[in-house]
Enzyme design. Structure first.
Site, PDB file in Angstrom:
ATOM      1  N   CYS A 292     -10.841   3.634   0.126  1.00 11.30           N
ATOM      2  CA  CYS A 292      -9.418   3.813   0.403  1.00 11.30           C
ATOM      3  C   CYS A 292      -9.106   3.035   1.669  1.00 11.30           C
ATOM      4  CB  CYS A 292      -9.066   5.291   0.580  1.00 11.30           C
ATOM      5  SG  CYS A 292      -7.342   5.591   1.068  1.00 11.30           S
TER       6      CYS A 292
ATOM      7  N   ASP B 178       0.870  -1.175   0.000  1.00  6.63           N
ATOM      8  CA  ASP B 178       0.000   0.000   0.000  1.00  6.63           C
ATOM      9  C   ASP B 178       0.902   1.220   0.000  1.00  6.63           C
ATOM     10  OD1 ASP B 178      -2.529   1.440   0.242  1.00  6.63           O
ATOM     11  OD2 ASP B 178      -1.939   1.873   2.298  1.00  6.63           O
ATOM     12  N   SER B 179       0.299   2.385  -0.161  1.00  6.74           N
ATOM     13  CA  SER B 179       1.081   3.615  -0.162  1.00  6.74           C
ATOM     14  C   SER B 179       1.522   4.029   1.235  1.00  6.74           C
ATOM     15  CB  SER B 179       0.264   4.746  -0.788  1.00  6.74           C
ATOM     16  OG  SER B 179      -0.903   5.000  -0.026  1.00  6.74           O
TER      17      SER B 179
ATOM     18  N   CYS C 171      -4.282  -1.115  -2.016  1.00 12.65           N
ATOM     19  CA  CYS C 171      -4.382   0.324  -2.244  1.00 12.65           C
ATOM     20  C   CYS C 171      -5.388   0.512  -3.363  1.00 12.65           C
ATOM     21  CB  CYS C 171      -3.027   0.900  -2.640  1.00 12.65           C
ATOM     22  SG  CYS C 171      -3.076   2.649  -3.147  1.00 12.65           S
TER      23      CYS C 171
ATOM     24  N   GLU D 165      -2.745   9.005   8.340  1.00 14.48           N
ATOM     25  CA  GLU D 165      -1.292   8.876   8.452  1.00 14.48           C
ATOM     26  C   GLU D 165      -0.756   9.601   9.676  1.00 14.48           C
ATOM     27  OE1 GLU D 165       0.995   7.216   6.757  1.00 14.48           O
ATOM     28  OE2 GLU D 165      -0.370   6.292   5.314  1.00 14.48           O
TER      29      GLU D 165
ATOM     30  N   HIS E 108      -7.109   3.597   3.902  1.00 15.13           N
ATOM     31  CA  HIS E 108      -6.893   4.447   5.072  1.00 15.13           C
ATOM     32  C   HIS E 108      -8.210   4.774   5.791  1.00 15.13           C
ATOM     33  CE1 HIS E 108      -3.027   5.259   3.086  1.00 15.13           C
ATOM     34  NE2 HIS E 108      -2.600   5.743   4.229  1.00 15.13           N
TER      35      HIS E 108
END
Length: 247
Positions: free
Chosen positions: A190, A12-13, A75, A155, A192
């Site tokens: 997403c 994933d990013s 992702c 994040e 996240h």
């Protein structure tokens, strides 16, 4: 003594893909995993498709070097733009994304087939979720909105409190109005975004303005069932005879 089976690679990013990894580990407790979070170049959602493809190929190469037997692209942005390039580069390696399982879960969850999708700029502008949902049900009404600040909040670890709730209210107020004919299912497009489930729920409680009409028939629920995604991933991987049934 037989050699240990090769691991499953996940990338994933950033930290968002850890929600996917956690679900995979719960579903496959005896499997080994290798996770790569490309935090040096996050977020992917604001990058061009060409850049995301290049990053994805580099992440995949690093995992392939670890002798993985299956690659999970955890992702949504990379899944939307990079799967063809990854499958072309590694034709013998099962490469599994998150878009199609998420779309399937949304169509199955929605009563009215009015579905909202939130994701990064790259995922939403590319139209991958919209296309996947309409492939399953051409009559579905899909509303899509880029919520890029959710990635930064996740994040930074700012997943609760007044700042996260204010951002969620600003974004989701654009999708859930007082018209009474809004979406009854929300896709967290997403990896996240599950980290922000609490502020999302806080701004969309059953009976609140803009959600009341839908909440009576179908209370708010993120459409992505992590267990169903795991089943779909494994079904695809086992078709390629790459992932044996859990021991």
């Amino acid at each position: 003594m037989s050699a240990a089976p090769a691991p499953i690679g996940v990338f994933d990013s950033g930290v968002g893909g850890l929600t996917v990894l956690r679900a995979l580990r719960a579903a496959l407790p005896h499997e080994d995993f290798v996770y790569l979070g490309d935090t040096a170049r996050l977020p992917y959602g604001t990058k061009s498709a060409q850049s995301v493809i290049r990053y994805s190929l580099q992440c995949a190469a690093a995992l392939v070097a670890r002798k993985i037997r299956c690659l999970v692209v955890a992702c949504n942005t990379a899944s939307a733009s990079s799967l063809p390039a990854l499958r072309e580069r590694y034709p013998d390696l099962p490469v599994i994304g998150v878009i199609e399982p998420g779309a399937q879960a949304a169509v199955e969850a929605s009563v009215s087939q009015r579905i909202a999708v939130i994701g990064t700029e790259g995922t939403i502008s590319g139209g991958a979720y919209q296309a996947a949902i309409h492939h399953l049900n051409s009559a579905a009404k899909v509303s899509a909105l880029a919520c890029s600040l959710f990635v930064a909040l996740a994040e930074e670890g700012w997943t609760q409190g007044p700042i996260a709730e204010a951002v969620a209210r600003r974004y989701l107020g654009m999708l859930f109005t007082s018209a009474g004919d809004g979406p009854d299912t929300l896709v967290l497009g997403c990896t996240h975004f599950p980290a922000l489930a609490q502020p999302i729920r806080a701004v969309l409680p059953p009976g609140s303005p803009g959600w009341a009409a839908a909440s009576w028939a179908n209370p708010y629920r993120p459409a992505i069932s992590r267990s169903s995604i795991c089943r779909d991933w494994l079904r695809q991987a086992r078709k390629a005879k790459a992932v044996p049934p859990p021991r």
